[in-house]
Structure formats: C-alpha cells, structure tokens
Design a protein around this motif. Sequence first.
Motif, PDB file in Angstrom:
ATOM      1  N   UNK A   1     -74.773  22.455 -68.329  1.00  0.00           N
ATOM      2  CA  UNK A   1     -75.214  21.824 -69.608  1.00  0.00           C
ATOM      3  C   UNK A   1     -76.129  20.479 -69.006  1.00  0.00           C
ATOM      4  N   UNK A   2     -76.152  20.210 -67.845  1.00  0.00           N
ATOM      5  CA  UNK A   2     -76.578  19.150 -66.872  1.00  0.00           C
ATOM      6  C   UNK A   2     -78.089  19.766 -66.952  1.00  0.00           C
ATOM      7  N   UNK A   3     -78.413  20.777 -66.787  1.00  0.00           N
ATOM      8  CA  UNK A   3     -79.772  21.623 -66.114  1.00  0.00           C
ATOM      9  C   UNK A   3     -80.077  21.725 -68.087  1.00  0.00           C
TER      10      UNK A   3
ATOM     11  N   UNK B   1     -81.095  12.268 -64.209  1.00  0.00           N
ATOM     12  CA  UNK B   1     -81.589  12.759 -65.427  1.00  0.00           C
ATOM     13  C   UNK B   1     -82.156  12.098 -66.705  1.00  0.00           C
ATOM     14  N   UNK B   2     -82.712  13.386 -67.505  1.00  0.00           N
ATOM     15  CA  UNK B   2     -83.633  13.682 -68.836  1.00  0.00           C
ATOM     16  C   UNK B   2     -83.058  12.262 -69.264  1.00  0.00           C
ATOM     17  N   UNK B   3     -83.703  11.234 -70.304  1.00  0.00           N
ATOM     18  CA  UNK B   3     -83.264  11.118 -71.495  1.00  0.00           C
ATOM     19  C   UNK B   3     -83.926  10.979 -73.262  1.00  0.00           C
ATOM     20  N   UNK B   4     -84.046  12.204 -73.567  1.00  0.00           N
ATOM     21  CA  UNK B   4     -84.666  12.199 -74.518  1.00  0.00           C
ATOM     22  C   UNK B   4     -85.360  11.180 -74.680  1.00  0.00           C
ATOM     23  N   UNK B   5     -84.525  10.600 -75.804  1.00  0.00           N
ATOM     24  CA  UNK B   5     -84.756   9.611 -76.580  1.00  0.00           C
ATOM     25  C   UNK B   5     -86.130   8.049 -75.789  1.00  0.00           C
ATOM     26  N   UNK B   6     -86.017   8.086 -74.986  1.00  0.00           N
ATOM     27  CA  UNK B   6     -86.361   7.224 -73.957  1.00  0.00           C
ATOM     28  C   UNK B   6     -87.684   7.995 -73.569  1.00  0.00           C
ATOM     29  N   UNK B   7     -88.178   9.277 -73.530  1.00  0.00           N
ATOM     30  CA  UNK B   7     -88.736  10.348 -73.397  1.00  0.00           C
ATOM     31  C   UNK B   7     -89.491   9.415 -71.747  1.00  0.00           C
ATOM     32  N   UNK B   8     -88.423   9.699 -71.195  1.00  0.00           N
ATOM     33  CA  UNK B   8     -88.386   9.370 -68.636  1.00  0.00           C
ATOM     34  C   UNK B   8     -87.262  10.009 -68.312  1.00  0.00           C
ATOM     35  N   UNK B   9     -86.749   9.729 -67.482  1.00  0.00           N
ATOM     36  CA  UNK B   9     -86.515  10.047 -66.703  1.00  0.00           C
ATOM     37  C   UNK B   9     -85.364   8.697 -66.120  1.00  0.00           C
ATOM     38  N   UNK B  10     -83.292   9.010 -65.326  1.00  0.00           N
ATOM     39  CA  UNK B  10     -83.005   7.773 -64.966  1.00  0.00           C
ATOM     40  C   UNK B  10     -82.305   7.821 -63.932  1.00  0.00           C
ATOM     41  N   UNK B  11     -82.025   7.152 -62.674  1.00  0.00           N
ATOM     42  CA  UNK B  11     -81.419   8.228 -61.619  1.00  0.00           C
ATOM     43  C   UNK B  11     -79.672   7.788 -62.529  1.00  0.00           C
ATOM     44  N   UNK B  12     -79.005   8.529 -62.197  1.00  0.00           N
ATOM     45  CA  UNK B  12     -78.043   8.944 -62.451  1.00  0.00           C
ATOM     46  C   UNK B  12     -77.153   8.403 -62.173  1.00  0.00           C
TER      47      UNK B  12
END
Length: 168
Positions: A84-86, A116-127
Amino acid sequence: MSETDELTQLRTTVETLTAQVRALQDQLDIMQLVAQYGPAVDSGSGEAAAGLWTDDGVFDAIPHLRMEGQDDIVGMVHGTGHQSLIHKGCGHVLTAPHIVVDGDEATGRSHALHLRWDADAGRFWVFQVSANTWRWVRTERGWRIAERVNANLDGSPGPRAMLAPEGT
C-alpha cells in the motif's frame, strides 16, 4: 641501505597497502549493501531486500515489527501494508553508515528517512526519521546484514542513544 633492508621495507609497504585496500573495500562493500535496501523495498523486490541479510538475519523495526530470517523480510515487502505504501508513493532513504570493521564482522550506525508522496500537495514529505544500528558479517556471498535495529527518533532517549559514538 642494503638490498635486504630495501626488500624488507618493500614487503612491509606492500603488506600495509594490502591491509589498507582490504579495509577500504570492506567499507565500500558494506556501504553498497546498505545502499541497496531502499531501492529494493521501494520497488517491491522482497527477495532482493531479503538477500541483503544472512539467512537468519534480524530486522527489528521498533516498535512495529520484528523480522527474523529472510522469509519474514520477503513477507514484509510483499505484505499489504508495505505494498500500500509503495503504490501511494514512498521512498526509503538511508544515510551512509559509520562503519567499524573487526575482521569478518562489522558494526555501524546511521539514519534512515521514510518519505511519502502527498498527491494533493504534489510533493514528498518526511514521514519518519529513524536511528539505525547495524551488525554485518562477511559470508561466502560477501558482506550481509546480520542485524538491523531501526527506531524512530521521536525524542525518547533510546533511539538517540543508538546514534552515540561507541564508548560514550
């Protein structure tokens, strides 16, 4: 200097250089081993990820999951949680470890970041940012992970202590 002295000095130099090259090769081989983890798990290649460990190797992802042996690691990578993550977009990024080699065994410590990818923001964030301690062994297949302990750097003293230099 006599010819015998020169030959003795040459032998000593060659032995010293041979030991230094082996030490550098050990460091490089271990760093390459660690560098393979992120791409293996992020591509969903469970067998490739598990192959980085010894047959009875341990991966302790505190407090979530303790995996013992390659089958457990394959199961984690192929499991629904990881899949699910990938499929949503993530990256496991490991820093170059500090390595101490002692013959056919080595220990080390490093950081790992889970992005992790944040599709709504169009960027990755450090989880997650975690501390890692490692134990590697030289095998017939080259260096392999005998044990990796991964704990979130959540402010508690245990994970921070994992990063402390040996002897402190």
